[in-house]
Enzyme design. Structure first.
Site, PDB file in Angstrom:
ATOM      1  N   HIS A 130     -13.177   2.284  -1.538  1.00 37.27           N
ATOM      2  CA  HIS A 130     -12.556   2.064  -2.855  1.00 37.27           C
ATOM      3  C   HIS A 130     -12.945   0.716  -3.452  1.00 37.27           C
ATOM      4  O   HIS A 130     -12.238   0.182  -4.306  1.00 37.27           O
ATOM      5  CB  HIS A 130     -11.030   2.217  -2.759  1.00 37.27           C
ATOM      6  CG  HIS A 130     -10.620   3.622  -2.394  1.00 37.27           C
ATOM      7  ND1 HIS A 130      -9.396   3.927  -1.819  1.00 37.27           N
ATOM      8  CD2 HIS A 130     -11.292   4.803  -2.515  1.00 37.27           C
ATOM      9  CE1 HIS A 130      -9.338   5.244  -1.621  1.00 37.27           C
ATOM     10  NE2 HIS A 130     -10.465   5.796  -2.025  1.00 37.27           N
ATOM     11  N   CYS A 170     -23.867  -8.155 -22.245  1.00 27.75           N
ATOM     12  CA  CYS A 170     -23.797  -7.239 -23.391  1.00 27.75           C
ATOM     13  C   CYS A 170     -22.768  -7.784 -24.383  1.00 27.75           C
ATOM     14  O   CYS A 170     -21.905  -8.583 -24.007  1.00 27.75           O
ATOM     15  CB  CYS A 170     -23.483  -5.807 -22.947  1.00 27.75           C
ATOM     16  SG  CYS A 170     -21.818  -5.518 -22.362  1.00 27.75           S
ATOM     17  N   THR A 209      -2.931   4.676   6.875  1.00 26.14           N
ATOM     18  CA  THR A 209      -3.138   5.295   5.556  1.00 26.14           C
ATOM     19  C   THR A 209      -2.201   6.478   5.391  1.00 26.14           C
ATOM     20  O   THR A 209      -1.939   7.201   6.364  1.00 26.14           O
ATOM     21  CB  THR A 209      -4.597   5.751   5.338  1.00 26.14           C
ATOM     22  OG1 THR A 209      -4.676   6.454   4.095  1.00 26.14           O
ATOM     23  CG2 THR A 209      -5.128   6.631   6.455  1.00 26.14           C
ATOM     24  N   PRO A 235       3.476   4.107  11.449  1.00 21.80           N
ATOM     25  CA  PRO A 235       4.910   4.260  11.737  1.00 21.80           C
ATOM     26  C   PRO A 235       5.504   5.539  11.162  1.00 21.80           C
ATOM     27  O   PRO A 235       6.559   5.979  11.596  1.00 21.80           O
ATOM     28  CB  PRO A 235       5.569   3.039  11.069  1.00 21.80           C
ATOM     29  CG  PRO A 235       4.495   2.228  10.477  1.00 21.80           C
ATOM     30  CD  PRO A 235       3.187   2.958  10.583  1.00 21.80           C
ATOM     31  N   SER A 252       0.294  -0.988  13.434  1.00 25.91           N
ATOM     32  CA  SER A 252      -1.045  -1.140  14.010  1.00 25.91           C
ATOM     33  C   SER A 252      -1.214  -2.467  14.734  1.00 25.91           C
ATOM     34  O   SER A 252      -1.926  -2.546  15.738  1.00 25.91           O
ATOM     35  CB  SER A 252      -2.124  -0.964  12.940  1.00 25.91           C
ATOM     36  OG  SER A 252      -1.794  -1.645  11.763  1.00 25.91           O
TER      37      SER A 252
HETATM   38  C1  BJW Z   1       1.463   1.048   8.447  1.00 26.75           C
HETATM   39  C2  BJW Z   1       2.072  -0.161   8.620  1.00 26.75           C
HETATM   40  C3  BJW Z   1       1.704  -0.856   9.764  1.00 26.75           C
HETATM   41  C4  BJW Z   1       2.841   0.604   6.827  1.00 26.75           C
HETATM   42  N1  BJW Z   1       0.822  -0.338  10.606  1.00 26.75           N
HETATM   43  N2  BJW Z   1       0.572   1.549   9.279  1.00 26.75           N
HETATM   44  C5  BJW Z   1      -8.361  16.720  -4.490  1.00 26.75           C
HETATM   45  C6  BJW Z   1      -7.045  17.139  -4.420  1.00 26.75           C
HETATM   46  C7  BJW Z   1      -6.045  16.458  -5.130  1.00 26.75           C
HETATM   47  C8  BJW Z   1      -6.365  15.352  -5.911  1.00 26.75           C
HETATM   48  C9  BJW Z   1      -7.656  14.947  -5.967  1.00 26.75           C
HETATM   49  C10 BJW Z   1      -8.638  15.612  -5.268  1.00 26.75           C
HETATM   50  N3  BJW Z   1      -9.832  14.973  -5.507  1.00 26.75           N
HETATM   51  C11 BJW Z   1      -9.616  13.935  -6.317  1.00 26.75           C
HETATM   52  C12 BJW Z   1      -8.301  13.888  -6.614  1.00 26.75           C
HETATM   53  C13 BJW Z   1      -7.668  12.900  -7.496  1.00 26.75           C
HETATM   54  C14 BJW Z   1      -7.426  11.575  -6.816  1.00 26.75           C
HETATM   55  C15 BJW Z   1      -6.405  11.770  -5.697  1.00 26.75           C
HETATM   56  O1  BJW Z   1      -6.708  11.845  -4.529  1.00 26.75           O
HETATM   57  N4  BJW Z   1      -5.139  11.779  -6.049  1.00 26.75           N
HETATM   58  C16 BJW Z   1      -4.070  11.896  -5.057  1.00 26.75           C
HETATM   59  C17 BJW Z   1      -2.969  10.902  -5.374  1.00 26.75           C
HETATM   60  C18 BJW Z   1      -3.604  13.324  -4.990  1.00 26.75           C
HETATM   61  N5  BJW Z   1      -8.658  10.981  -6.304  1.00 26.75           N
HETATM   62  C19 BJW Z   1      -9.496  10.342  -7.108  1.00 26.75           C
HETATM   63  O2  BJW Z   1      -9.313  10.264  -8.307  1.00 26.75           O
HETATM   64  C20 BJW Z   1     -10.726   9.734  -6.463  1.00 26.75           C
HETATM   65  N6  BJW Z   1     -11.902  10.057  -7.196  1.00 26.75           N
HETATM   66  C21 BJW Z   1     -12.494  11.229  -7.107  1.00 26.75           C
HETATM   67  O3  BJW Z   1     -12.090  12.099  -6.378  1.00 26.75           O
HETATM   68  O4  BJW Z   1     -13.616  11.338  -7.914  1.00 26.75           O
HETATM   69  C22 BJW Z   1     -14.146  12.652  -8.111  1.00 26.75           C
HETATM   70  C23 BJW Z   1     -13.456  13.206  -9.312  1.00 26.75           C
HETATM   71  C24 BJW Z   1     -13.591  12.553 -10.509  1.00 26.75           C
HETATM   72  C25 BJW Z   1     -12.950  13.076 -11.620  1.00 26.75           C
HETATM   73  C26 BJW Z   1     -12.157  14.205 -11.504  1.00 26.75           C
HETATM   74  C27 BJW Z   1     -12.000  14.834 -10.260  1.00 26.75           C
HETATM   75  C28 BJW Z   1     -12.672  14.324  -9.156  1.00 26.75           C
HETATM   76  C29 BJW Z   1     -10.645   8.226  -6.517  1.00 26.75           C
HETATM   77  C30 BJW Z   1      -9.543   7.699  -5.680  1.00 26.75           C
HETATM   78  C31 BJW Z   1      -9.503   6.184  -5.839  1.00 26.75           C
HETATM   79  C32 BJW Z   1      -8.284   5.579  -5.152  1.00 26.75           C
HETATM   80  N7  BJW Z   1      -8.164   4.212  -5.541  1.00 26.75           N
HETATM   81  C33 BJW Z   1      -7.051   3.428  -5.052  1.00 26.75           C
HETATM   82  C34 BJW Z   1      -6.995   2.119  -5.851  1.00 26.75           C
HETATM   83  C35 BJW Z   1      -8.096   1.156  -5.420  1.00 26.75           C
HETATM   84  C36 BJW Z   1      -7.970  -0.165  -6.115  1.00 26.75           C
HETATM   85  C37 BJW Z   1      -6.669  -0.859  -5.783  1.00 26.75           C
HETATM   86  O5  BJW Z   1      -6.387  -1.135  -4.608  1.00 26.75           O
HETATM   87  O6  BJW Z   1      -5.931  -1.138  -6.726  1.00 26.75           O
HETATM   88  O7  BJW Z   1      -7.212   3.159  -3.656  1.00 26.75           O
HETATM   89  S1  BJW Z   1      -5.503   4.311  -5.101  1.00 26.75           S
HETATM   90  C38 BJW Z   1      -4.869   3.655  -3.607  1.00 26.75           C
HETATM   91  O8  BJW Z   1      -4.681   4.673  -2.618  1.00 26.75           O
HETATM   92  C39 BJW Z   1      -5.946   2.706  -3.082  1.00 26.75           C
HETATM   93  C40 BJW Z   1      -5.896   2.988  -1.614  1.00 26.75           C
HETATM   94  O9  BJW Z   1      -7.123   2.639  -1.002  1.00 26.75           O
HETATM   95  C41 BJW Z   1      -5.621   4.471  -1.568  1.00 26.75           C
HETATM   96  C42 BJW Z   1      -5.053   4.942  -0.287  1.00 26.75           C
HETATM   97  O10 BJW Z   1      -3.830   4.349  -0.023  1.00 26.75           O
HETATM   98  P1  BJW Z   1      -3.441   3.978   1.469  1.00 26.75           P
HETATM   99  O11 BJW Z   1      -4.369   2.983   2.005  1.00 26.75           O
HETATM  100  O12 BJW Z   1      -3.275   5.221   2.239  1.00 26.75           O
HETATM  101  O13 BJW Z   1      -2.044   3.211   1.247  1.00 26.75           O
HETATM  102  P2  BJW Z   1      -0.566   3.774   1.066  1.00 26.75           P
HETATM  103  O14 BJW Z   1       0.234   2.699   0.463  1.00 26.75           O
HETATM  104  O15 BJW Z   1      -0.557   5.103   0.423  1.00 26.75           O
HETATM  105  O16 BJW Z   1      -0.075   4.049   2.565  1.00 26.75           O
HETATM  106  C43 BJW Z   1       0.154   3.012   3.476  1.00 26.75           C
HETATM  107  C44 BJW Z   1       0.358   3.620   4.841  1.00 26.75           C
HETATM  108  O17 BJW Z   1       0.467   2.566   5.772  1.00 26.75           O
HETATM  109  C45 BJW Z   1       1.651   4.460   4.944  1.00 26.75           C
HETATM  110  O18 BJW Z   1       1.354   5.684   5.594  1.00 26.75           O
HETATM  111  C46 BJW Z   1       2.558   3.585   5.823  1.00 26.75           C
HETATM  112  O19 BJW Z   1       3.425   4.367   6.665  1.00 26.75           O
HETATM  113  C47 BJW Z   1       1.538   2.862   6.659  1.00 26.75           C
HETATM  114  N8  BJW Z   1       1.977   1.584   7.198  1.00 26.75           N
HETATM  115  N9  BJW Z   1       2.950  -0.371   7.524  1.00 26.75           N
HETATM  116  C48 BJW Z   1       0.281   0.892  10.299  1.00 26.75           C
HETATM  117  N10 BJW Z   1       2.282  -2.071  10.028  1.00 26.75           N
HETATM  118 ZN    ZN Z   2     -21.747  -5.841 -20.124  1.00 26.49          ZN
END
Ligand code: BJW
Ligand code: ZN
Length: 270
Positions: A130, A170, A209, A235, A252
């Site tokens: 990402h 640009c 994640t 967790p 973790s």
């Molecule tokens: C602990 C802990 C400890 C706590 N020890 N653990 C297919 C089906 C459905 C939807 C889609 C699909 N394909 C695409 C989509 C749409 C969308 C999507 O997935 N939406 C879902 C919400 C359903 N995906 C996209 O749009 C992606 N693009 C794409 O597919 O392009 C093709 C396309 C284009 C146009 C149309 C259609 C398709 C892009 C996704 C980009 C995600 N970007 C972000 C933001 C990045 C910038 C930023 O940081 O601001 O990335 S969103 C956000 O979520 C960020 C993260 O990397 C990502 C994942 O989150 P993560 O890391 O899992 O964090 P949390 O907070 O969710 O979870 C934390 C976890 O830690 C929890 O489980 C806790 O329990 C645990 N935890 N303490 C261990 N101590």
């Molecule tokens: Zn530019």
């Protein structure tokens, strides 16, 4: 159908898998950085941004509608990350990577995180799926841009949003963080390298994640197709738990040191 084992302790079977694995992929998410003091993506926000969810801010529409708000949110998050340190979880993965490479094996870190805490712990990251908070590019022409580190106090939200700087290449473009927002494509080299690593791995470990954001959350399914063991450290139950062989319910920064020490991977130097 596989049988899932969910435990709070580290099962002997998982210790044996870690001891024997030579080609490992770790997919990490925001949870691995939580113990460093970085809020996870889906935690409630504070201060200037508490009226918005992170999911509302991480979109191209949000940036088009209010570039100053989104730009300042990212600059503040960068300053927060600059102010914290990697934790035991990051350090263990770096030590495990070093250990495997000394034995002619490998460990590939694939992260959804936009922070650099894996690297600062000493790990090499195969792919930032990402993007990266520290990288910037023009929102119009795409030209990369270097910027000095933000000057906010990392823990205090700036009182008012600031406009993003203009592009030098640009006439009308403004800079944006080089991260992947909802609806945008992931960087193909990072995604393809992650998929290739899982196709060659003998163990996949999914750490901190929620496993709901696609297509990153589909990567472990490539391991499932190949029948290699899948382990989750979190967790909470996640969107990926049901495809795992083992789910260890814990933080973790606590589970990884216990697991690696039981498997005989030296972690003491980090
Ligand atoms: C602990 C802990 C400890 C706590 N020890 N653990 C297919 C089906 C459905 C939807 C889609 C699909 N394909 C695409 C989509 C749409 C969308 C999507 O997935 N939406 C879902 C919400 C359903 N995906 C996209 O749009 C992606 N693009 C794409 O597919 O392009 C093709 C396309 C284009 C146009 C149309 C259609 C398709 C892009 C996704 C980009 C995600 N970007 C972000 C933001 C990045 C910038 C930023 O940081 O601001 O990335 S969103 C956000 O979520 C960020 C993260 O990397 C990502 C994942 O989150 P993560 O890391 O899992 O964090 P949390 O907070 O969710 O979870 C934390 C976890 O830690 C929890 O489980 C806790 O329990 C645990 N935890 N303490 C261990 N101590
Ligand atoms: Zn530019």
């Amino acid at each position: 159908m596989r049988e899932l084992s969910v435990t709070e302790s580290v099962p002997e079977d998982v210790v044996a898998l870690v001891r024997d694995a030579r080609r490992v992929v770790v997919l990490s998410g925001a949870g691995i950085s939580a113990e460093s003091g970085v809020p996870t993506f889906r935690e409630v926000q504070r201060g200037l941004w508490e009226r918005f969810s992170a999911e509302e801010l991480a979109t191209p529409d949000a940036f088009d509608n209010d570039p100053a708000l989104v730009w300042t949110w990212y600059r503040w998050r960068q300053s927060l990350i600059d102010a914290v340190e990697p934790n035991a979880g990051h350090r263990c993965l770096a030590a495990w990577q070093e250990h495997l490479s000394a034995q002619h094996g490998w460990l590939a870190v694939v992260t959804q995180n936009v922070d650099d805490l894996h690297e600062r712990a000493g790990a090499e990251v195969l792919g930032h799926l990402h993007g990266s908070l520290a990288a910037h590019r023009c929102a119009d022409c795409g030209e990369p841009a270097e910027l000095p580190a933000p000057r906010y106090d990392g823990f205090t939200a700036p009182p008012t949003p600031e406009d993003p700087p203009g592009c030098e290449s640009c006439p009308d473009g403004v800079l944006r963080p080089d991260v992947v927002w909802f609806g945008e494509m992931l960087p193909a080299p990072a995604f393809d390298a992650a998929a290739a690593a899982i196709r060659a791995a003998d163990l996949v470990v999914v750490v901190g994640t929620s496993g709901i954001v696609q297509p990153a959350a589909s990567l472990p399914l490539l391991g499932l197709e190949r029948g290699i063991p899948l382990i989750e450290i979190n967790p909470e139950e996640t969107g990926l738990t049901e495809v795992m062989d083992f789910a260890i319910r814990g933080r973790s920064g606590e589970v990884l040191p216990r697991l690696l020490s039981a498997a005989g991977v030296p972690t003491g130097r980090r």
